[in-house]
Design an enzyme around this catalytic site. Sequence first.
Site, PDB file in Angstrom:
ATOM      1  CD  GLU A 101      -2.769  -1.766   0.132  1.00 49.41           C
ATOM      2  OE1 GLU A 101      -2.650  -0.817  -0.864  1.00 49.41           O
ATOM      3  OE2 GLU A 101      -3.244  -2.662   0.041  1.00 49.41           O
ATOM      4  CG  HIS A 104      -0.223  -0.054  -4.316  1.00 48.60           C
ATOM      5  ND1 HIS A 104      -1.376  -0.646  -3.688  1.00 48.60           N
ATOM      6  CD2 HIS A 104       0.515  -0.738  -4.648  1.00 48.60           C
ATOM      7  CE1 HIS A 104      -1.202  -1.868  -3.960  1.00 48.60           C
ATOM      8  NE2 HIS A 104       0.117  -2.011  -4.878  1.00 48.60           N
ATOM      9  CE1 TYR A 108      -2.256   5.513  -8.089  1.00 53.00           C
ATOM     10  CE2 TYR A 108      -1.919   5.431  -5.490  1.00 53.00           C
ATOM     11  CZ  TYR A 108      -2.352   5.036  -6.741  1.00 53.00           C
ATOM     12  OH  TYR A 108      -3.508   3.873  -6.787  1.00 53.00           O
ATOM     13  CD  GLU A 165      -7.240  -3.883  -0.203  1.00 48.27           C
ATOM     14  OE1 GLU A 165      -7.379  -4.871  -0.020  1.00 48.27           O
ATOM     15  OE2 GLU A 165      -6.025  -3.360  -0.349  1.00 48.27           O
ATOM     16  CD  GLU A 199      -5.038  -2.184  -3.789  1.00 48.72           C
ATOM     17  OE1 GLU A 199      -5.488  -2.825  -2.788  1.00 48.72           O
ATOM     18  OE2 GLU A 199      -4.330  -1.014  -3.559  1.00 48.72           O
ATOM     19  CG  HIS A 202      -3.933  -6.293  -1.354  1.00 49.66           C
ATOM     20  ND1 HIS A 202      -3.492  -5.007  -1.263  1.00 49.66           N
ATOM     21  CD2 HIS A 202      -2.959  -6.927  -1.749  1.00 49.66           C
ATOM     22  CE1 HIS A 202      -2.280  -5.285  -1.582  1.00 49.66           C
ATOM     23  NE2 HIS A 202      -1.922  -6.435  -1.605  1.00 49.66           N
TER      24      HIS A 202
HETATM   25 MN   MN3 Z   1      -4.498  -3.198  -1.332  1.00 48.66          MN
HETATM   26 MN   MN3 Z   2      -3.341  -0.261  -2.731  1.00 48.05          MN
END
Ligand code: MN3
Ligand code: MN3
Length: 325
Positions: A101, A104, A108, A165, A199, A202
């Site tokens: 996470e 991720h 960005y 998610e 995702e 997850h």
């Molecule tokens: Mn996730």
């Molecule tokens: Mn994520």
Amino acid sequence: MTFKLKKIHKAVNWNKEDDGFTQAFWEQNVKQFWLPEEISVSKDIKVWNELSDKQKELYKKVLGGLTLLDTKQGNNGIPSMMSLTENLQRKAVLSFMGTMEEIHAKSYSSIFTTLLSNTEIDELFQWIETEETLQRKADLILEQYENTTNQKSLYLSMATSVFLESFLFYSGFFYPLYLAGQGKMVASGEIISLILRDESLHGKYIGLLAQEIYNSFSDEDKNELNDKMYSIFDNLMENEIDYTNLIYKETGLEKEVIDFLKYNANRALENLGFKDFYIVDEINTIVLNGLSTETKTHDFFSTKGNGYQKGIYEELEDEDFIIEI
Ligand code: MN3
Ligand code: MN3
């Protein structure tokens, strides 16, 4: 000197399977590991400069919104679920997901730093803090995560996590997939595909943990949890529609994004073991193609490949997740 132990401290033992799925999820998570530094976003600069101001605005906003969600998932969501998860192998899988996470959220920023000026970046982060529907989304999610104190609230936090998610992210994923499917912003689109692939894993794993907890309750408790779960679901969807109508305003894409959200909301419920809630007739085919989590062989002469490969990566099949719990 005598020393009285307060409790027995256990070490994680990977030499035996604690359940039928956690070790498989560990392996798949590790195989999927990636870093944003390995994708050259600078390939997108030329296309970025050709986008209209409105297109750029929307692109920045969807990524800004996603940054906030990944930040919360890494800092609040995963730790809240870990805190009440006793099993040490499961804790390890959740911890690895939490690290992703953060990756991720950071990825960005690697897109922003390549495409935007410092002023534009500052303005975007300011927008994140002031956009009401986005702030409200974080509020709704945190309300659950910060109240994870027993098995019932743990179940609801896991359900919230699956909604985040497997469903809420998709108002943001839509636009990068939509552009990448038309050969635009393809490198950034590849980052989105990698996030989406994570995702998807997850959502399946946390969905399984949630189902196990749910099944441990009496019918009466299950009814109570159903009501609360659907109430969280409704509130999130209502806000997500407002958020979508706001950021996609005047693009003509609003309805398609909302249909896409509904389609993914059904997938989120499926991860939790529930039936579809919405009837969705049609999904934008460009975007639907981008949903495929398979890693295609990169084709240098077209922009279709999302060819990132690290080590051995095997395509996930639905059969991989038919697990008896
Ligand atoms: Mn996730
Ligand atoms: Mn994520």
